[in-house]
Design an enzyme around this catalytic site. Sequence first.
Site, short mmCIF file in Angstrom:
data_model
loop_
_atom_site.label_atom_id
_atom_site.label_comp_id
_atom_site.label_asym_id
_atom_site.label_seq_id
_atom_site.Cartn_x
_atom_site.Cartn_y
_atom_site.Cartn_z
CG HIS A 64 115.61 46.92 30.85
ND1 HIS A 64 114.71 46.19 31.57
CD2 HIS A 64 116.01 46.12 29.84
CE1 HIS A 64 114.55 45.00 31.01
NE2 HIS A 64 115.33 44.92 29.96
CB CYS A 121 116.21 41.51 30.43
SG CYS A 121 115.41 41.71 28.83
CD GLN A 139 105.47 44.29 32.40
OE1 GLN A 139 105.05 44.44 33.54
NE2 GLN A 139 106.42 43.42 32.09
CB SER A 162 109.24 41.89 34.03
OG SER A 162 108.37 41.74 32.93
CG HIS A 165 112.55 47.14 34.88
ND1 HIS A 165 112.71 46.35 33.79
CD2 HIS A 165 111.32 46.81 35.39
CE1 HIS A 165 111.65 45.57 33.61
NE2 HIS A 165 110.80 45.83 34.59
#
Length: 171
Positions: A64, A121, A139, A162, A165
């Site tokens: 991702h 990330c 998630q 977060s 993505h």
Amino acid sequence: MSSTPPTDLPSGWRAKESSSRKGLYYYINKYTNETQWEKPTKPAKPHGSTNNNDNSTHEVRCSHLLVKHNQSRRPSSWREEHVTRSKEEALSLLQEYRDEIFNAPDLNEKFKELASQFSDCSSAKRGGDLGFFTRGQMQKPFEDVSFSLQVGELSDIVETDSGVHIILRTG
């Protein structure tokens, strides 16, 4: 390890020349993207492959590219201590990355390149690779999209706590 371009590989394997060790080749399982230096002697198998025809997937492997924004659960990353961009700016940036990846001659390589440079990330150091995971480990919006993708398929933008993505299913 091999110093000549490999030939007659078992099915499901491909070879790639090392970028850091020119003239040496390593081998990539086409199903899982796992790599090894030793020339394979048996056909590659998908990770956790079964003979079931029920189309249920128990685990997936995904990469991702995450872009955080000022409303993210933790608005900081290895790239910047304090993320100040708005959610709209994050969405715009991510859409540009997605378009660039989608239109690239080699989607996988372009994804790795951009995730390595721009993902917020820590998986960026692995080209965005998260490895294999099962349901309940990510998630829910991320999980749902990951399990709905086919191997090699790129997602639309996915929003989580977060940030935003894009996901590439790799196994």
